[in-house]
Write an enzyme that holds these catalytic residues in place. Structure first.
Site, PDB file in Angstrom:
ATOM      1  NE  ARG A   1      20.745  44.637  71.740  1.00  0.00           N
ATOM      2  CZ  ARG A   1      20.755  43.474  71.096  1.00  0.00           C
ATOM      3  NH1 ARG A   1      20.492  43.454  69.801  1.00  0.00           N
ATOM      4  NH2 ARG A   1      21.034  42.353  71.718  1.00  0.00           N
TER       5      ARG A   1
ATOM      6  NE  ARG B   1       8.152  44.567  79.905  1.00  0.00           N
ATOM      7  CZ  ARG B   1       9.183  43.721  80.006  1.00  0.00           C
ATOM      8  NH1 ARG B   1       9.690  43.415  81.173  1.00  0.00           N
ATOM      9  NH2 ARG B   1       9.693  43.144  78.929  1.00  0.00           N
TER      10      ARG B   1
ATOM     11  NE  ARG C   1      34.345  48.209  72.604  1.00  0.00           N
ATOM     12  CZ  ARG C   1      35.356  48.803  73.224  1.00  0.00           C
ATOM     13  NH1 ARG C   1      36.320  49.415  72.532  1.00  0.00           N
ATOM     14  NH2 ARG C   1      35.435  48.780  74.529  1.00  0.00           N
TER      15      ARG C   1
ATOM     16  NE  ARG D   1      27.044  40.664  78.814  1.00  0.00           N
ATOM     17  CZ  ARG D   1      26.270  40.819  77.756  1.00  0.00           C
ATOM     18  NH1 ARG D   1      25.050  41.277  77.883  1.00  0.00           N
ATOM     19  NH2 ARG D   1      26.708  40.519  76.547  1.00  0.00           N
TER      20      ARG D   1
ATOM     21  CD  GLU E   1      29.974  39.139  78.243  1.00  0.00           C
ATOM     22  OE1 GLU E   1      29.646  40.236  77.746  1.00  0.00           O
ATOM     23  OE2 GLU E   1      29.222  38.152  78.264  1.00  0.00           O
TER      24      GLU E   1
ATOM     25  CE1 TYR F   1      23.960  43.664  69.832  1.00  0.00           C
ATOM     26  CE2 TYR F   1      23.929  46.050  69.971  1.00  0.00           C
ATOM     27  CZ  TYR F   1      24.003  44.815  70.577  1.00  0.00           C
ATOM     28  OH  TYR F   1      24.132  44.747  71.948  1.00  0.00           O
TER      29      TYR F   1
ATOM     30  CG  ASP G   1      19.630  39.660  69.463  1.00  0.00           C
ATOM     31  OD1 ASP G   1      20.820  39.707  69.825  1.00  0.00           O
ATOM     32  OD2 ASP G   1      18.748  40.381  69.955  1.00  0.00           O
TER      33      ASP G   1
END
Ligand code: FAD
Ligand code: UDP
Length: 371
Positions: free
Chosen positions: A174, A178, A251, A282, A302, A350, A352
């Site tokens: 995910r 680069r 989770r 985070r 979190e 999972y 989005d």
């Protein structure tokens, strides 16, 4: 067949349920949406605190490469120009994400792609991983040992509560890698935060559709099943089948929101805590999603934990054990002509937001064509 009051009972008013209901209603179908929470929108729901849109269930940044999905969601809101550029905190130092030339410079002082590639390739080649079989191997074979140890291993173990060797490889893919100085967390062509917030999108989608909140399908299953010809189920698929093949693992997260009497806490919307010195994964500072200028700020830490039966399920744990149990549920669900299973929990995927929209549109279309 007896004529029932509704064509579709839609269990769950999250993005999947809302898109499905909206389009079915447009196609002339009679829909009832129920949700066990006291608000609609599922995990995209926001609260307004201290003048700030607070993403109650974790930061939600809309992104997609698919123009049709972008045009679709833009019917319901305009989007701002927010670009997600999270930071990583590791060893008490701050680094850029995703892994890019800025990160490599901060780690090694490398200034050119060739210099950075040289270091990464040295690490990767010496590991000699041919066919990465799990998250750890996948990460090591993409970014080498330093980045894995500093940014991935501990974050992943906090987030998933499992050794990275027992998690599927796709999870780490995910995150872009680069060799340019570009801190955009997504490669997608379109991204942003809806102006006016996610709630107004959901309100528009559900406008004119009967929606009952604090209504748990399992509290009165027979009654709800008697209302409609078809059920669109977006809750947990294992619960739908009374856990007959055993529970699937999810989770869960504890979100600890704080209003702080200061303008700016961390100077960025998202900071990941990638080592073991912090128990949370985070910290989100919500005002930065909308370039807020308020005098106060709201931050959310979190904490991830293994969902027990009454915890909110957020992330399906797609490890081999759970996937083989899920396949059993999937098999029986495919023989269920009057139930459509959709969304993160029912498809145990999972997803989005953009993928949820695509899936809801496709499943409705298929259903309308078959009938
Ligand atoms: P949900 O939003 O979970 O909705 C399901 C609904 O069903 C809930 O409202 C629930 O209360 C209801 N329900 C369940 N069981 C019952 C029952 N028995 N009776 C009645 N109602 C029931 N995606 C992105 O694109 N970008 C992001 O930045 C992003 N960040 C995320 C951060 C976090 C922390 C999480 C957890 C997810 C994130 N996502 C993100 C993913 C996104 O939240 C999901 O793709 C999407 O919201 C899933 O929609 P859904 O309708 O499938 O599920
Ligand atoms: N991840 C990590 N370190 C980070 C960010 C992500 O190890 O700083 C790993 C972790 O396993 C996480 C996965 O990459 O679960 C996917 O990250 P993403 O940011 O997409 O997670 P989400 O926003 O869906 O929680």
């Amino acid at each position: 067949m007896k004529e029932l009051k509704y064509d579709y009972l839609i269990v769950g008013s999250g993005l999947f349920g809302a898109v499905f209901a909206h389009e079915a209603n447009k196609a002339g179908k009679r829909c009832l949406v129920i949700d066990k929470r006291n608000h609609a929108g599922g995990n995209v729901f926001c609260e307004h605190i201290a003048g700030i849109n607070v993403h109650s269930y974790g930061a939600h940044i809309f992104h997609t490469d698919n123009k049709q999905i972008w045009d679709y969601i833009n019917q319901f809101a305009s989007f701002n120009h927010y670009v997600n550029s999270p930071l990583a905190c590791s060893g008490n130092k701050i680094y850029n994400l995703p892994f890019n030339m800025n990160t490599f410079y901060q780690l090694w002082g490398t200034k050119t792609p060739a210099e950075a590639r040289y270091i990464l390739n040295q690490q990767i080649t010496s590991l000699n991983i041919k066919d990465p079989a799990n998250l750890e191997e996948q990460a090591l074979s993409l970014v080498g040992t330093t980045i894995y140890e500093k940014f991935i291993k501990h974050y992943t173990e906090k987030q998933w509560g499992r050794d990275a060797r027992y998690l599927p490889a796709f999870i780490i893919k995910r995150i872009p890698l680069r060799f340019t100085y570009n801190n955009n967390y997504f490669n997608d062509r379109y991204q942003g935060i809806p102006i006016g917030g996610y709630n107004s999108i959901i309100d528009k989608m559900l406008s004119g559709i009967e929606t009952r909140l604090t209504s748990d399908f399992f509290k009165d299953r027979q009654f709800y099943e008697s209302l409609a010809n078809k059920i669109v189920f977006t809750g947990k698929i294992d619960e739908f089948y009374n856990f007959r093949f055993g529970p699937l693992h999810y989770r869960s997260l504890k979100f600890v929101h704080e209003v702080l009497d200061m303008e700016d806490y961390q100077g960025n919307a998202v900071v990941n805590y990638c080592d073991t010195s912090a128990p949370f994964t985070r910290i989100i500072e919500h005002k930065h999603f909308e370039f807020g200028q308020q005098s106060k700020t709201v931050v959310t830490k979190e904490y991830s934990y293994e969902g027990t039966s009454d915890a909110e399920p957020y992330y399906p744990v797609n490890d081999p054990g759970n996937m083989s149990r899920f396949k059993l549920y999937q098999q029986i669900s495919s023989n269920e002509p009057n139930v459509i299973f959709g969304g993160r929990l029912a498809e145990y995927k999972y997803y989005d937001m953009h993928q949820i929209i695509a899936s809801a549109l496709k499943k409705l279309q298929m259903n309308l064509e078959w009938n």
